[in-house]
Enzyme design. Structure first.
Site, short mmCIF file in Angstrom:
data_model
loop_
_atom_site.label_atom_id
_atom_site.label_comp_id
_atom_site.label_asym_id
_atom_site.label_seq_id
_atom_site.Cartn_x
_atom_site.Cartn_y
_atom_site.Cartn_z
N HIS A 57 58.11 52.59 100.64
CA HIS A 57 59.17 52.74 99.64
C HIS A 57 59.39 51.45 98.87
CE1 HIS A 57 59.75 56.29 102.12
NE2 HIS A 57 59.91 56.82 100.95
N GLU A 115 54.75 68.61 101.20
CA GLU A 115 54.38 67.24 101.60
C GLU A 115 54.04 67.15 103.08
OE1 GLU A 115 57.63 64.47 100.97
OE2 GLU A 115 59.14 65.96 101.47
N ASP A 125 53.72 61.60 101.50
CA ASP A 125 53.83 62.11 102.86
C ASP A 125 52.66 63.02 103.21
OD1 ASP A 125 56.05 60.98 104.25
OD2 ASP A 125 57.32 61.90 102.73
N CYS A 184 54.72 64.93 92.58
CA CYS A 184 55.68 63.84 92.36
C CYS A 184 55.41 62.63 93.27
CB CYS A 184 57.12 64.32 92.52
SG CYS A 184 57.51 64.90 94.16
C1 PEP Z 1 56.18 62.00 98.74
O1 PEP Z 1 56.20 62.04 99.97
O2 PEP Z 1 55.14 62.01 98.07
C2 PEP Z 1 57.44 61.92 98.00
C3 PEP Z 1 57.48 61.99 96.69
O3 PEP Z 1 58.58 61.70 98.72
P1 PEP Z 1 59.03 60.25 99.29
O4 PEP Z 1 58.07 59.23 98.75
O5 PEP Z 1 60.42 60.03 98.85
O6 PEP Z 1 58.92 60.43 100.76
MG MG Z 2 58.10 62.45 100.96
#
Ligand code: PEP
Ligand code: MG
Length: 585
Positions: free
Chosen positions: A198, A441, A465, A512
């Site tokens: 993140h 995901e 994920d 996404c």
């Molecule tokens: C993902 O897992 O690709 C996603 C967009 O969610 P996050 O990165 O917030 O886990």
């Molecule tokens: Mg995710």
């Protein structure tokens, strides 16, 4: 510029190879950040060093008082009160005398003498078990932490980062990274964190070059030394000579020019060279980022990570959420806004203790996202209330994270019915037909996509994920970061399966995860027929420029070729060369 040429060019300076996590060049002075509270080693000193130690203490204390006095100028009443308390603590002559007596009697350094007295005093207060005294203990650590920071050269907070600094830290939590949004940070160097972390997502969103995987960065780079962060090549350059510095300053300048050149794309739709439209949504974590996304020319919001509101330590009450969602919807006007329900857990730790998922041996397989929400229906329903109340202000879609079964989607829908009933009883307005879709995901969701499509208004693939869980690579762990690649055939297979299920049921599909924002990933996905991508706002104009240089035929041909390529790096390289050629032409 190739990495090899660069190595030859700067052979006299120290180059450290790490991971390329967020691209770009950053040059600035090192600012150390310790993400744990500062701990100080008990170093023995000779009697000759004593006087110098005390002089340094007095200077650090005076400087800390001066900077706190400066902070008192704030208009924020609450902050001012905190600063006033801290000022009183730092100016307490009794406490200073205790430190002096201890320091004079012992043979350890002044840093340790201060640390020891602060800890002894704060622990006594905290042990009293009274909320007021516990708060005072935190205040004492905070106030004297400023003096310790000055004495040790290590800061425990990102609040003090000077303009255009390079942050050097072992790790930065998402809550730390969120504080970087409005700061002018030249670059970041860390030990921890892979490209899917993140921290990585946020640093790319804020266009801050980041290199991770550097061992012992705090001892490797001295506070205030000039450091170059080459985020694109995953390199850190210390002690640069003039030529090297000039070389990187040019690179930095060229990047700035490229950003300016792409300005022209802001108000244009994203089109391939042969006129096919690609829909580019934005990923955001706050209403402020929605503004940025709008300015960069996003077609809508494909992912609002609502947990970022609480990870940043903000108010997560129904009213605060309602205001945040309403703001985002109003900023985006009639454009689609996809708001994801709370994805707390894993590495995403809430700033609000009442939303804690607690300690788990395996948090990524544990009480995360929808699992947590279905067990904490009060928290979940509060969010749904805020979402439905905000729905009348724009074009909302609600998205559920980490789905692994149809039963979970049905459980969500039951709660939504209850919420709608409660809003009707309370005579509150809401839109009845807000589409409710899911994140695909997890491998479970991708494999059972046909079943889930029956219950979902849309799909959005979370490639971060999905990759982590499919090829078993912790996205936060830099030791296995080299294995994290969405082009892995297993991941491509699951994305393909999901796309087919969405097409069969004729529901909208988006991607996404970060894969959609990478040039190579965006092209492969388009070649697979996925033409709605949700990306970091900072990537929008670059992708618009890229698509304008390629025809859909060329993109499809390249995607077709990857069908028989088993090696992830090789499949990715095929798109890298397509991109290079497009920019040469
Ligand atoms: C993902 O897992 O690709 C996603 C967009 O969610 P996050 O990165 O917030 O886990
Ligand atoms: Mg995710």
């Amino acid at each position: 510029m190739t990495a090899i040429a660069l190595d030859c060019y700067i052979s006299n300076v120290n180059i450290y190879k790490g991971l390329s996590v967020s691209p770009g060049t950053g040059i600035g002075k090192v600012f150390h950040v310790s993400t744990s509270d500062i701990t100080v080693a008990c170093r023995t000193i000779s009697s000759d060093e004593k006087e110098d130690g005390w002089n340094r203490f007095e200077k650090a204390q005076t400087d800390a008082v001066a900077s706190l006095t400066e902070s008192l100028k704030t208009d924020d009443k609450e902050q001012r009160e905190i600063f006033e308390t801290h000022l009183l603590m730092l100016s307490d002559p009794d406490f200073t005398s205790i430190v002096k007596a201890d320091y004079d009697a012992a043979s350890y350094c002044i840093e340790y003498a201060v640390y020891k007295q602060v800890e002894e005093f704060a622990s006594k207060l905290a042990e009293a078990g009274n909320e007021f005294l516990t708060e005072r203990a935190n205040d004492i650590r905070d106030a004297w932490g400023r003096v310790l920071s000055l004495l040790t050269g290590v800061s425990a907070s990102l609040g003090d980062v000077p303009p255009h600094a390079v942050i050097v830290a072992e790790n930065l939590k998402p809550s730390d990274a969120l504080k970087l949004a409005d700061k002018d940070v030249a670059g970041i160097v860390t030990r921890d964190g892979g490209a899917g972390s993140h921290l990585a997502i946020l640093s790319r969103a804020y266009r801050i070059p980041l290199v991770s995987g550097i061992e012992n960065p705090l001892s490797l780079f001295a506070a205030d030394e000039t450091l170059i962060v080459d985020g694109s090549a995953g390199k850190v350059v210390s002690h640069p000579d003039e030529e090297t510095l000039a070389f990187y300053k040019t690179a930095e300048e060229n990047e700035r020019k490229a950003i300016l050149r792409r300005e022209a794309f802001k108000n244009k739709p994203c089109m391939t060279k042969d006129g096919h439209k690609i829909t580019l949504f934005a990923n955001i974590g706050s209403p402020e980022e929605a503004e940025f996304a709008f300015i960069e020319g996003a077609d809508g919001i494909g992912l609002f990570r609502t947990e970022f509101l609480t990870i940043a330590g903000g108010d997560f009450s129904e009213e605060a959420q309602f205001t945040a969602y309403k703001n985002v919807l109003q900023i985006m006007g009639d454009r689609l806004v996809t708001i994801r329900t709370l994805d707390i857990g894993g590495d995403k730790v809430s700033g609000d203790k009442s939303l804690s998922t607690g300690d788990e041996a395996n948090p990524l397989l544990g009480w995360r996202a929808i699992r947590y929400c279905l067990d904490n229906t009060e928290v979940f329903k509060t969010q749904l209330h805020a979402l439905y109340r905000a729905s009348v202000y724009g074009n909302l879609r609600i998205m559920i994270p980490m789905i692994t079964s149809v039963a979970e989607v049905k459980a969500v829908k039951r709660l939504i019915s209850e919420v709608k009933q409660e809003l009707t009883t309370g005579r509150l307005h809401y839109k009845d037909d807000v589409p409710v879709g899911i994140m695909v995901e997890t491998p479970a969701a991708a494999i059972t996509a046909d079943l889930l499509a029956e219950e979902s208004a849309f799909f959005s693939i979370g490639s971060n994920d999905l990759t982590q869980y499919t090829i078993c690579v912790d996205r936060e762990n830099e030791k296995v970061a080299g294995l994290f690649n969405e082009f892995a055939p297993a991941v491509r297979g699951l994305i393909g399966n999901t796309a087919q299920a969405a097409a069969r049921k004729q529901i909208p599909l988006c991607v996404c995860g970060e894969f959609a924002g990478k040039s190579e990933g965006a092209l492969w996905l388009t070649g697979k027929g996925i033409t709605t991508l949700s990306v970091s706002p900072s990537r929008i104009t670059e992708l618009k420029e890229l698509f304008s240089k390629l025809t859909l035929v060329e993109i499809n041909e390249a995607a077709e070729k990857t069908e028989t390529i088993a090696d992830a790096a090789e499949a990715e390289a095929l798109f890298s060369s397509l991109i290079n050629n497009a920019f040469k032409a």
